[in-house]
Structures are given as C-alpha cells and as structure tokens.
Design a protein around this motif. Structure first.
Motif, mmCIF file in Angstrom:
data_model
loop_
_atom_site.group_PDB
_atom_site.id
_atom_site.type_symbol
_atom_site.label_atom_id
_atom_site.label_comp_id
_atom_site.label_asym_id
_atom_site.label_seq_id
_atom_site.Cartn_x
_atom_site.Cartn_y
_atom_site.Cartn_z
ATOM 1 N N ASP A 70 0.826 -1.215 0.000
ATOM 2 C CA ASP A 70 0.000 0.000 0.000
ATOM 3 C C ASP A 70 0.857 1.261 0.000
ATOM 4 O O ASP A 70 0.491 2.272 -0.599
ATOM 5 N N LYS A 71 2.004 1.184 0.670
ATOM 6 C CA LYS A 71 2.902 2.349 0.672
ATOM 7 C C LYS A 71 3.390 2.641 -0.741
ATOM 8 O O LYS A 71 3.464 3.798 -1.160
ATOM 9 N N LEU A 72 3.732 1.579 -1.483
ATOM 10 C CA LEU A 72 4.206 1.795 -2.853
ATOM 11 C C LEU A 72 3.089 2.354 -3.737
ATOM 12 O O LEU A 72 3.320 3.267 -4.533
ATOM 13 N N TYR A 73 1.856 1.819 -3.559
ATOM 14 C CA TYR A 73 0.727 2.392 -4.309
ATOM 15 C C TYR A 73 0.628 3.897 -4.009
ATOM 16 O O TYR A 73 0.425 4.710 -4.898
ATOM 17 N N GLY A 74 0.757 4.223 -2.730
ATOM 18 C CA GLY A 74 0.632 5.631 -2.312
ATOM 19 C C GLY A 74 1.704 6.528 -2.916
ATOM 20 O O GLY A 74 1.489 7.725 -3.136
ATOM 21 N N ILE A 75 2.873 5.942 -3.196
ATOM 22 C CA ILE A 75 3.974 6.725 -3.766
ATOM 23 C C ILE A 75 3.792 6.915 -5.270
ATOM 24 O O ILE A 75 3.977 8.008 -5.798
ATOM 25 N N LEU A 76 3.395 5.846 -5.969
ATOM 26 C CA LEU A 76 3.427 5.877 -7.438
ATOM 27 C C LEU A 76 2.096 6.199 -8.108
ATOM 28 O O LEU A 76 2.074 6.589 -9.278
ATOM 29 N N ILE A 77 0.979 6.016 -7.386
ATOM 30 C CA ILE A 77 -0.335 6.098 -8.052
ATOM 31 C C ILE A 77 -1.121 7.324 -7.581
ATOM 32 O O ILE A 77 -1.143 7.632 -6.383
ATOM 33 N N ARG A 78 -1.766 8.002 -8.513
ATOM 34 C CA ARG A 78 -2.742 9.039 -8.178
ATOM 35 C C ARG A 78 -3.965 8.831 -9.071
ATOM 36 O O ARG A 78 -3.836 8.367 -10.205
ATOM 37 N N ASP A 79 -5.149 9.226 -8.557
ATOM 38 C CA ASP A 79 -6.299 9.301 -9.458
ATOM 39 C C ASP A 79 -6.322 10.721 -10.012
ATOM 40 O O ASP A 79 -5.465 11.544 -9.668
ATOM 41 N N LEU A 80 -7.284 11.027 -10.875
ATOM 42 C CA LEU A 80 -7.263 12.342 -11.523
ATOM 43 C C LEU A 80 -7.355 13.497 -10.533
ATOM 44 O O LEU A 80 -6.659 14.497 -10.662
#
Length: 388
Positions: A80-90
């Motif tokens: 989840d930390k990696l998702y939080g670093i690399l992913i954004r929604d619009l």
C-alpha cells in the motif's frame, strides 16, 4: 534541447540503481532517509517495483486494482505504501499539479520539461484499475522516484548524505574495468589531502582520462535552458568539476613521480552527474552561458591545449555505466572512444547530447554493470520464492 528526448531512450534496469546502492549501505543517515521516505527497506522497494516493471513492460495494462495482491503475505503494508507513492487518481493528480514545485515549471517550460506527473507514473482509473500514462513515462518515473522523493523530502541534506556513496560507485565502476588508473586516495597520498582532485585518472595510451563525480540536487528546472543566469547558478557543480580537471592535469605534470605515466599531451574529462542534465559537453555548457561568463583559467596558459572544452563530457550515471561496461568487456578502447567523441564535439552538427550515442553499436552486446545485474538477480530469486 527538448527534454522529451529522454522518453525515447531504451528500456533498461537503471531503476534498480538508486535503491540497490541504498541496500548496500550499513545503518546510516542516508539509509534512514530512504526507509523513512518510502516506509520500507530498499530491497522490498526493489522487489515490488521489479514486479510492476515486469507487468508494464509485457504490456499487461490496465492492471487489477490490487495488482500486487499476491505479494501482500510477504511484503505486508509495503504494498500500500508503494501504491501511495506511485499512483494518483485524476483528482489527486490535479492537487499535486497545483502544489508549488509543479507550478514552478508550468507554461512554456513544459515544452522543455519532463511532465511533472512522471513523479506519479501510474493512474487509478474510475473503475479502480491501475493504468500507466505511457510505458516510457512509467520507466522514467520509477527510475527517478528515489532521487525525486528524497530531494523533495530532504533537499541538500539528501545530496550531502548520499554524495560519498555516489562518488564511491563512480570509482568502483572505473576500477572494475581493470584498466590502469590512479585513484583519488593514491593521488592524495602524493599531493596531500587539500589538493584539487578527481575521483580517478585512467592512464590511456597517449592521453589521460579524468573522472569526476557530481552528485547534485539538480532540480527539474536545471533542464530548462532558456535563462542564462538561472542555468549558470544551477550548473555550478559541473563548472567546479571542470575546474578540478584543469588543476589536476597541471599537478600530474608537475610531479616528477608521475611524469612517465601521466605526462601525456592530452587530457579528457568525464564529469559524471547523478541525473541527465542534457548538457553534452564543456563546449555546449559554455554556449549556454552569457558571453565571457566561463573560460579557461588565467593562471594556467596550458589548460586550453591540454584539456580544451571539447575534451570535456558531462555524462549521466546511466551513460557512464554503459561506457565503463563496454570498456570492461573489451568492446571499446577508452582512449579511442574519447578521441572519437572529442572530434565529434568540435562541430555543432556532429556533437552529441548523450555520451551513449558514441556507443550505439554496442547497445545490445554491452553487459549490465555488476551492481545492477546483482540487484536484478537478487530480486528475481526473492520473487520466485514468493510465487513458490
């Protein structure tokens, strides 16, 4: 020069470089900066980005909303930390683009600039699935994420704590070629700790090749080359590196114990930077500045003959790794390579922005540097274990 060029470069394993250098460090300030920023150990970061790299490079996008679900039992909340670093929604991306750092490079600068969203190379779609803007935006994003996040978080404190690690790595790649050389430590034993120095000096056939590492903050707006004053300030470290090259060349020829080894006609200088600055070489750098802003040293009339600016290359760590790998594998002779590149540098129509352009013929045969292949093989083994 258009920064979009960098998106057109080939796929490689460069995204492993920064985290693998952190992974080698003992418990230290630098390593703590990494774990506090990413919330995980460097090897965990390597493994999870490796999996994402494999998915994206095989074209399996969009990905499931929890595309790393298989890895949760082993890596826990790091997923989840990696998702939080690399992913954004619009909506998340919009708010990132309204923050101050993104605002600094808006307007026409965006034509020169890497899209700011390479900081967030993955996008969460409305249905929850994860997509990437473009494969190249993704690969450049994961390649730069460690540098960018640590820069954002710790500024100069990051570059100071990591610069010794970077310099050591640049030296290690050179020593690993097995070519005759003089390291900074051996050089300073003779001239004293306070003397001007470079990381390493290769003893070429009929020339010397000096290598100097410059770890810098090199913020995104260094790459916007339309403001002479700004470029001059932001490239100070590169100019210092060239100044060191001139001083070292002079010292080498003044010391009787080095006359035989290093009393050659010509010096070449590789200034190795922690990011691609799109400067190319010394001559190109001089042209970026206002007239008379940067020239040969007054107190060293021989500098212009010994190390002309056409013999100076500002090389990213990426291209330097490749050059050293080619030398180590015996694909190129370093002295010949430098001569060929310097000749090309003398004409605007033949000069090259990327040093790797002089190594085009070896792109497919050049072996991966040891640090990267070790990191890749380690990640593969650990991931295989997880998948059983």
């Amino acid at each position: 020069s258009n920064v979009q060029i960098d998106f057109q470069r080939t796929w490689n394993w460069a995204f492993l470089r920064w985290p693998s250098l952190y992974a080698r460090l003992p418990e230290s300030k630098a390593r703590q900066q990494f774990t506090s920023t990413f919330g995980m150990e460097p090897n965990t970061f390597i493994d999870l980005t490796f999996v994402l790299y494999a998915i994206v490079s095989s074209g399996k996008v969009p990905m499931d909303k929890d595309c790393l679900a298989l890895y949760r039992p082993r890596y826990g909340d790091a997923v989840d930390k990696l998702y939080g670093i690399l992913i954004r929604d619009l909506a998340g991306l919009r708010s990132e683009l309204q923050k101050e750092p993104a605002q600094r490079i808006r307007g026409k600068d965006e034509l020169y600039e890497f899209p700011y969203f390479k900081r967030f190379p993955l996008i969460r779609l409305r249905d929850g699935r994860i997509h990437c803007w473009h494969r190249q935006v993704f690969i450049r994003g994961i390649e730069e994420v460690v540098h960018l996040r640590l820069s954002d978080q710790f500024c100069e404190d990051y570059t100071q704590s990591f610069s010794r690690v970077f310099e050591n790595y640049v030296t290690e790649l050179a020593v690993d070629t097995g070519r005759p050389h003089l390291t900074e430590a051996d050089y300073k034993r003779v001239v004293g700790a306070g003397a001007a120095a470079v990381e390493l000096i290769f003893e070429g056939n009929d020339c010397n090749v000096l290598v100097e590492a410059k770890m810098g903050f090199f913020a995104d707006d260094v790459l916007i080359q339309d403001n002479e004053a700004r470029v001059f300030t932001k490239t100070k470290k590169v100019r210092e590196g060239i100044g060191q090259g001139w001083k070292v060349g002079r010292l080498l020829r003044e010391r009787p114990e080095w006359k035989m080894r290093f009393g050659k006609e010509q010096d070449y200088l590789l200034v190795v930077t922690s990011r691609e600055l799109l400067i190319g070489g010394g001559e190109m750098l001089r042209r970026l500045y206002a007239q008379g802003k940067f020239g040969y040293p007054d107190d060293d009339p021989d500098a212009v003959r010994r190390l002309p600016l056409t013999n100076v290359f500002v090389v990213s760590i990426d291209d330097y790794e490749m050059a050293m790998s080619c030398v180590k594998a015996g694909l190129v002779d370093l002295s010949e390579l430098m001569k060929k590149a310097a000749e090309a540098n003398q004409q605007e129509n033949t000069s090259r922005l990327f040093f790797s352009d002089f190594l085009r013929d070896y792109m497919n045969t050049c072996p991966l540097p040891k640090a990267l292949s070790t990191a890749r093989d380690g990640a593969e083994a650990r991931i295989r274990q997880v998948l059983g």
